[in-house]
Motif scaffolding. Structure first.
Motif, PDB file in Angstrom:
ATOM      1  N   LEU A 114       1.764   6.858  -6.817  1.00 47.78           N
ATOM      2  CA  LEU A 114       0.790   7.875  -7.231  1.00 47.78           C
ATOM      3  C   LEU A 114       1.340   9.281  -7.032  1.00 47.78           C
ATOM      4  CD1 LEU A 114      -2.490   6.304  -5.799  1.00 47.78           C
ATOM      5  CD2 LEU A 114      -1.843   6.510  -8.212  1.00 47.78           C
ATOM      6  N   THR A 124       0.833  -1.197   0.000  1.00 44.75           N
ATOM      7  CA  THR A 124       0.000   0.000   0.000  1.00 44.75           C
ATOM      8  C   THR A 124       0.875   1.257   0.000  1.00 44.75           C
ATOM      9  OG1 THR A 124      -1.751  -1.167   1.183  1.00 44.75           O
ATOM     10  CG2 THR A 124      -1.814   1.237   1.247  1.00 44.75           C
ATOM     11  N   GLU A 181      -6.586  12.259   0.248  1.00 42.89           N
ATOM     12  CA  GLU A 181      -7.462  12.219  -0.919  1.00 42.89           C
ATOM     13  C   GLU A 181      -8.049  10.819  -1.125  1.00 42.89           C
ATOM     14  OE1 GLU A 181      -7.181  12.878  -5.752  1.00 42.89           O
ATOM     15  OE2 GLU A 181      -5.651  13.764  -4.465  1.00 42.89           O
ATOM     16  N   LEU A 182      -7.205   9.806  -1.018  1.00 42.49           N
ATOM     17  CA  LEU A 182      -7.666   8.430  -1.223  1.00 42.49           C
ATOM     18  C   LEU A 182      -8.661   7.991  -0.155  1.00 42.49           C
ATOM     19  CD1 LEU A 182      -4.268   6.843  -2.259  1.00 42.49           C
ATOM     20  CD2 LEU A 182      -6.239   7.270  -3.746  1.00 42.49           C
ATOM     21  N   VAL A 203       0.887   4.153  -2.958  1.00 44.17           N
ATOM     22  CA  VAL A 203       0.628   5.571  -2.686  1.00 44.17           C
ATOM     23  C   VAL A 203       1.820   6.404  -3.151  1.00 44.17           C
ATOM     24  CG1 VAL A 203       0.254   7.315  -0.896  1.00 44.17           C
ATOM     25  CG2 VAL A 203      -0.961   5.126  -0.780  1.00 44.17           C
TER      26      VAL A 203
END
Length: 56
Positions: free
Chosen positions: A19, A12, A41-42, A16
């Protein structure tokens, strides 16, 4: 803004960070996007999806 200490699975965390790097490559600065802002945001998107599904 609240501050929380949380733990991420390594996969994870990498996703992130990937991104964040994509956003930076697209012209965002470190002031525009960072790990914390991306996670925020996620989580917001995830909460919207959960609420639409009725909180299942």
């Amino acid at each position: 803004m609240a501050r929380r200490n949380i733990y991420f699975k390594e996969k994870t965390e990498r996703e992130v960070q990937d991104l964040v790097q994509i956003e930076i490559q697209d012209g965002a600065t470190n002031g525009d996007v960072n790990f914390s802002s991306m996670v925020n945001e996620l989580i917001g998107i995830g909460l919207m999806v959960k609420n639409i599904r009725g909180g299942e």
